[in-house]
Write a protein that holds these residues in place. Structure first.
Motif, PDB file in Angstrom:
ATOM      1  N   PRO A 181       0.797  -1.228   0.000  1.00  0.00           N
ATOM      2  CA  PRO A 181       0.000   0.000   0.000  1.00  0.00           C
ATOM      3  C   PRO A 181       0.830   1.279   0.000  1.00  0.00           C
ATOM      4  CG  PRO A 181      -0.022  -1.021   2.184  1.00  0.00           C
ATOM      5  CD  PRO A 181       0.643  -1.991   1.257  1.00  0.00           C
ATOM      6  N   ASP A 182       2.117   1.181   0.398  1.00  0.00           N
ATOM      7  CA  ASP A 182       2.938   2.391   0.444  1.00  0.00           C
ATOM      8  C   ASP A 182       3.648   2.658  -0.876  1.00  0.00           C
ATOM      9  OD1 ASP A 182       4.484   0.091   0.809  1.00  0.00           O
ATOM     10  OD2 ASP A 182       6.068   1.198   1.845  1.00  0.00           O
ATOM     11  N   ILE A 183       3.431   1.809  -1.873  1.00  0.00           N
ATOM     12  CA  ILE A 183       4.016   2.019  -3.195  1.00  0.00           C
ATOM     13  C   ILE A 183       2.963   2.637  -4.098  1.00  0.00           C
ATOM     14  CG2 ILE A 183       5.044   0.913  -5.214  1.00  0.00           C
ATOM     15  CD1 ILE A 183       6.825   0.865  -2.759  1.00  0.00           C
ATOM     16  N   GLU A 184       3.276   3.788  -4.663  1.00  0.00           N
ATOM     17  CA  GLU A 184       2.295   4.490  -5.491  1.00  0.00           C
ATOM     18  C   GLU A 184       2.191   3.854  -6.875  1.00  0.00           C
ATOM     19  OE1 GLU A 184       0.322   6.618  -4.395  1.00  0.00           O
ATOM     20  OE2 GLU A 184       1.247   6.981  -2.456  1.00  0.00           O
ATOM     21  N   PRO A 185       0.978   3.700  -7.401  1.00  0.00           N
ATOM     22  CA  PRO A 185       0.812   3.173  -8.760  1.00  0.00           C
ATOM     23  C   PRO A 185       1.267   4.189  -9.799  1.00  0.00           C
ATOM     24  CG  PRO A 185      -1.293   3.909  -7.894  1.00  0.00           C
ATOM     25  CD  PRO A 185      -0.309   4.012  -6.769  1.00  0.00           C
ATOM     26  N   ILE A 186       1.696   3.690 -10.925  1.00  0.00           N
ATOM     27  CA  ILE A 186       2.151   4.548 -12.024  1.00  0.00           C
ATOM     28  C   ILE A 186       1.262   4.287 -13.234  1.00  0.00           C
ATOM     29  CG2 ILE A 186       4.067   5.145 -13.546  1.00  0.00           C
ATOM     30  CD1 ILE A 186       5.962   4.108 -11.392  1.00  0.00           C
ATOM     31  N   ILE A 187       0.656   5.344 -13.742  1.00  0.00           N
ATOM     32  CA  ILE A 187      -0.229   5.202 -14.894  1.00  0.00           C
ATOM     33  C   ILE A 187       0.341   6.011 -16.064  1.00  0.00           C
ATOM     34  CG2 ILE A 187      -1.688   7.087 -14.042  1.00  0.00           C
ATOM     35  CD1 ILE A 187      -4.074   5.604 -15.304  1.00  0.00           C
ATOM     36  N   PRO A 188       0.590   5.378 -17.218  1.00  0.00           N
ATOM     37  CA  PRO A 188       1.195   6.083 -18.352  1.00  0.00           C
ATOM     38  C   PRO A 188       0.264   7.138 -18.940  1.00  0.00           C
ATOM     39  CG  PRO A 188       1.414   3.695 -18.559  1.00  0.00           C
ATOM     40  CD  PRO A 188       0.424   3.950 -17.469  1.00  0.00           C
ATOM     41  N   MET A 189       0.810   8.316 -19.186  1.00  0.00           N
ATOM     42  CA  MET A 189       0.021   9.382 -19.796  1.00  0.00           C
ATOM     43  C   MET A 189      -0.461   8.981 -21.186  1.00  0.00           C
ATOM     44  SD  MET A 189       1.812  13.008 -18.884  1.00  0.00           S
ATOM     45  CE  MET A 189       1.742  13.709 -17.229  1.00  0.00           C
ATOM     46  N   GLY A 190       0.391   8.234 -21.883  1.00  0.00           N
ATOM     47  CA  GLY A 190       0.033   7.832 -23.246  1.00  0.00           C
ATOM     48  C   GLY A 190      -1.255   7.025 -23.280  1.00  0.00           C
ATOM     49  N   LEU A 191      -1.434   6.149 -22.288  1.00  0.00           N
ATOM     50  CA  LEU A 191      -2.650   5.337 -22.262  1.00  0.00           C
ATOM     51  C   LEU A 191      -3.871   6.178 -21.904  1.00  0.00           C
ATOM     52  CD1 LEU A 191      -1.456   2.036 -20.540  1.00  0.00           C
ATOM     53  CD2 LEU A 191      -1.808   2.508 -22.966  1.00  0.00           C
ATOM     54  N   LEU A 192      -3.671   7.205 -21.064  1.00  0.00           N
ATOM     55  CA  LEU A 192      -4.788   8.096 -20.747  1.00  0.00           C
ATOM     56  C   LEU A 192      -5.302   8.791 -22.011  1.00  0.00           C
ATOM     57  CD1 LEU A 192      -3.543   9.815 -17.456  1.00  0.00           C
ATOM     58  CD2 LEU A 192      -5.251   8.004 -17.680  1.00  0.00           C
ATOM     59  N   ILE A 193      -4.377   9.107 -22.897  1.00  0.00           N
ATOM     60  CA  ILE A 193      -4.756   9.777 -24.151  1.00  0.00           C
ATOM     61  C   ILE A 193      -5.340   8.771 -25.136  1.00  0.00           C
ATOM     62  CG2 ILE A 193      -3.884  11.063 -26.134  1.00  0.00           C
ATOM     63  CD1 ILE A 193      -1.730  12.218 -24.270  1.00  0.00           C
ATOM     64  N   GLN A 194      -4.637   7.623 -25.323  1.00  0.00           N
ATOM     65  CA  GLN A 194      -5.042   6.666 -26.343  1.00  0.00           C
ATOM     66  C   GLN A 194      -6.312   5.916 -25.983  1.00  0.00           C
ATOM     67  OE1 GLN A 194      -1.677   4.086 -26.899  1.00  0.00           O
ATOM     68  NE2 GLN A 194      -0.269   5.787 -27.266  1.00  0.00           N
ATOM     69  N   ARG A 195      -6.422   5.511 -24.708  1.00  0.00           N
ATOM     70  CA  ARG A 195      -7.526   4.644 -24.318  1.00  0.00           C
ATOM     71  C   ARG A 195      -8.735   5.381 -23.749  1.00  0.00           C
ATOM     72  NH1 ARG A 195      -7.036   0.097 -27.033  1.00  0.00           N
ATOM     73  NH2 ARG A 195      -4.970  -0.835 -26.813  1.00  0.00           N
ATOM     74  N   LEU A 196      -8.477   6.431 -22.975  1.00  0.00           N
ATOM     75  CA  LEU A 196      -9.579   7.124 -22.305  1.00  0.00           C
ATOM     76  C   LEU A 196      -9.974   8.425 -22.995  1.00  0.00           C
ATOM     77  CD1 LEU A 196      -8.731   6.606 -18.525  1.00  0.00           C
ATOM     78  CD2 LEU A 196      -9.975   5.118 -20.096  1.00  0.00           C
ATOM     79  N   GLY A 197      -9.206   8.834 -23.998  1.00  0.00           N
ATOM     80  CA  GLY A 197      -9.547  10.055 -24.720  1.00  0.00           C
ATOM     81  C   GLY A 197      -9.235  11.324 -23.967  1.00  0.00           C
ATOM     82  N   CYS A 198      -8.279  11.270 -23.020  1.00  0.00           N
ATOM     83  CA  CYS A 198      -7.890  12.464 -22.263  1.00  0.00           C
ATOM     84  C   CYS A 198      -7.035  13.397 -23.111  1.00  0.00           C
ATOM     85  CB  CYS A 198      -7.114  12.068 -21.005  1.00  0.00           C
ATOM     86  SG  CYS A 198      -8.077  11.127 -19.805  1.00  0.00           S
ATOM     87  N   LYS A 199      -6.979  14.640 -22.699  1.00  0.00           N
ATOM     88  CA  LYS A 199      -6.106  15.632 -23.325  1.00  0.00           C
ATOM     89  C   LYS A 199      -5.206  16.239 -22.249  1.00  0.00           C
ATOM     90  CE  LYS A 199      -9.318  16.865 -27.038  1.00  0.00           C
ATOM     91  NZ  LYS A 199     -10.064  17.981 -27.689  1.00  0.00           N
ATOM     92  N   ILE A 200      -3.931  16.412 -22.582  1.00  0.00           N
ATOM     93  CA  ILE A 200      -2.966  16.939 -21.613  1.00  0.00           C
ATOM     94  C   ILE A 200      -2.320  18.203 -22.184  1.00  0.00           C
ATOM     95  CG2 ILE A 200      -0.820  16.494 -20.362  1.00  0.00           C
ATOM     96  CD1 ILE A 200      -1.535  13.572 -20.273  1.00  0.00           C
ATOM     97  N   ASP A 201      -2.381  19.259 -21.402  1.00  0.00           N
ATOM     98  CA  ASP A 201      -1.693  20.512 -21.756  1.00  0.00           C
ATOM     99  C   ASP A 201      -0.609  20.744 -20.715  1.00  0.00           C
ATOM    100  OD1 ASP A 201      -3.436  21.048 -23.905  1.00  0.00           O
ATOM    101  OD2 ASP A 201      -4.927  21.854 -22.509  1.00  0.00           O
ATOM    102  N   TRP A 202       0.622  20.920 -21.193  1.00  0.00           N
ATOM    103  CA  TRP A 202       1.762  21.102 -20.293  1.00  0.00           C
ATOM    104  C   TRP A 202       2.563  22.305 -20.780  1.00  0.00           C
ATOM    105  CZ3 TRP A 202       4.742  16.315 -18.122  1.00  0.00           C
ATOM    106  CH2 TRP A 202       5.533  16.698 -17.032  1.00  0.00           C
ATOM    107  N   GLY A 203       2.478  23.369 -20.012  1.00  0.00           N
ATOM    108  CA  GLY A 203       3.185  24.583 -20.407  1.00  0.00           C
ATOM    109  C   GLY A 203       3.676  25.336 -19.196  1.00  0.00           C
ATOM    110  N   GLU A 204       3.929  26.603 -19.386  1.00  0.00           N
ATOM    111  CA  GLU A 204       4.458  27.409 -18.287  1.00  0.00           C
ATOM    112  C   GLU A 204       3.450  27.513 -17.143  1.00  0.00           C
ATOM    113  OE1 GLU A 204       5.661  31.162 -19.753  1.00  0.00           O
ATOM    114  OE2 GLU A 204       7.296  30.362 -20.989  1.00  0.00           O
ATOM    115  N   GLY A 205       2.200  27.418 -17.465  1.00  0.00           N
ATOM    116  CA  GLY A 205       1.177  27.546 -16.426  1.00  0.00           C
ATOM    117  C   GLY A 205       0.964  26.267 -15.631  1.00  0.00           C
ATOM    118  N   GLY A 206       1.630  25.191 -15.999  1.00  0.00           N
ATOM    119  CA  GLY A 206       1.485  23.932 -15.284  1.00  0.00           C
ATOM    120  C   GLY A 206       0.966  22.828 -16.191  1.00  0.00           C
TER     121      GLY A 206
END
Length: 390
Positions: free
Chosen positions: A20-45
């Motif tokens: 339980p003390d080990i955090e899960p890791i979820i790939p951003m690529g799968l969030l985009i490819q499988r779930l249809g998420c969009k990620i914006d990463w810029g100066e604002g965060g």
């Protein structure tokens, strides 16, 4: 937490750990490819936009974007379900097939079965598309798991599905299979329904297995001669080495034996695999299991080879803590008395579903086919037990 650990890669491509003390890791690529998420990463965060959840709260820790643990686990579950309905369909199950074959060879009960049964138990798992159901139903079976009612009979009259509906059960959580409903229901084949059921067992989606395999080769009626019919069905089994077939049988009689035994043991094997897979996943509970066969006639026809009197059943009872429940189907609306036994772990409330006085005959029975379908009271009793245990 500053330590290093090995992480398990799930079929969905997510790295997880049992700790339980080990955090899960979820790939951003799968969030985009499988779930249809969009990620914006810029100066604002960093901003992660989910098509249904909206903008998700992200924190940056040491240059690494992080979500809260509960939200991450929710996304992992959503991702896994998406993958289960997608590319996981392409799995080969090579390791699982080898494990099943080894299980057949080493299990104290299975290893002693005749070769014509053993070689037909461990098959290549099939595809979810092979289930006799429409695409929408198959997806729900695959997502939520289901109850398999094998040897269900025709899709007419008072079926278990109808009793299940009366109990308030979801129609999509019960799948009825019987050769009388079409060739794609044939559980004797190495393609189609049985391999698909095996896949469900391996993936932990079989919540229950219930049914009454063909008992024509074990029927006590074979031990009653019919006047003026010297060629009437005769006993095919005998104690003392002929439990799987006595000497001198015709080719047609041997076929009946082999088919009956294969159907019975394939049903049992599905339950065994399901239970072992649950155990491997750390779940100590068993799937619901109920197999129906005629009650043992050892008190009045001891030469009949009843499955309930075999050493194989005794061993299975001991291993899985299964029990027997015996009653008369005639008291539950059946066509005749028909002493019946259910073996497994369903808590059957017999007295609650009686409709008539025990022992009352309803009509003339000529063959075991006339008794193949469960009485209405039995259907209701099984449906109620499933509602409470699944």
């Amino acid at each position: 937490n500053g330590q290093s650990t090995q992480l398990h890669m799930t079929p969905g491509g997510v790295m997880v750990s049992k700790r339980p003390d080990i955090e899960p890791i979820i790939p951003m690529g799968l969030l985009i490819q499988r779930l249809g998420c969009k990620i914006d990463w810029g100066e604002g965060g960093v901003f992660l936009h989910h098509p249904k959840r909206g903008t998700l709260p992200i924190q940056i820790n040491g240059g690494c974007p992080q979500l809260s643990r509960p939200l991450t686990l929710d996304l992992i579950e959503e991702l896994e379900k998406t993958v289960v309905l997608g590319k996981i369909e392409e799995r080969s199950f090579k390791e699982e097939v080898e494990w099943m074959r080894k299980l057949v060879e080493v299990h104290p009960v299975l290893r002693k079965l005749p070769e014509h049964i053993k070689t037909k138990l461990a098959v290549q798992p099939g595809s979810w598309s092979e289930f006799p159901a429409n695409r929408r139903t198959r997806k729900r079976l695959q997502r939520d798991g289901f109850i398999a009612h094998l040897f269900a009979g025709e899709d007419a009259g008072f079926t278990l599905a109808r009793a299940w509906h009366q109990q308030g059960g979801d129609s999509h959580s019960l799948l009825e299979i019987d050769i009388k409903r079409g060739p794609n229901h044939d559980l004797l084949q190495d393609v189609g329904s049985y391999p698909a059921l095996m896949r469900a067992a391996l993936e932990g989606k079989l919540l229950a297995v219930v049914g009454g395999p063909n008992c024509r080769s074990r029927s006590v009626l074979r031990h009653y001669p019919i006047p003026d019919q010297p060629n009437c069905p005769r006993p095919l089994r005998e104690w003392g080495g002929g439990e799987f077939g006595k000497e001198g049988l015709t080719e047609a009689e041997t076929t009946i034996l082999h088919e009956d035994d294969l159907l019975l043991w394939r049903m049992i094997f599905l339950a065994m695999v399901s239970n072992y897979m649950k155990e491997a996943r750390g779940d100590s509970t068993q799937i619901a299991f109920a197999m129906e066969q005629p009650a043992s006639p050892k008190d009045y026809m001891p030469e009949t080879v009843s499955f309930w009197d075999t050493k194989e059943w005794a061993a299975l009872k001991k291993e899985f803590a299964w029990e027997e429940t015996t009653f008369q189907q005639g008291a539950m609306g059946g066509a005749a008395t028909k002493p019946t036994t259910f073996g497994g772990n369903l808590n059957l409330e017999i007295n609650k579903h009686k409709k008539f006085k025990e022992g009352k005959e309803k009509g003339e029975i000529r063959t075991s086919k006339d008794l193949s379908r469960w009485a209405p009271g039995v259907m209701s009793m099984v449906a109620e037990a499933l509602m409470l245990q699944v």
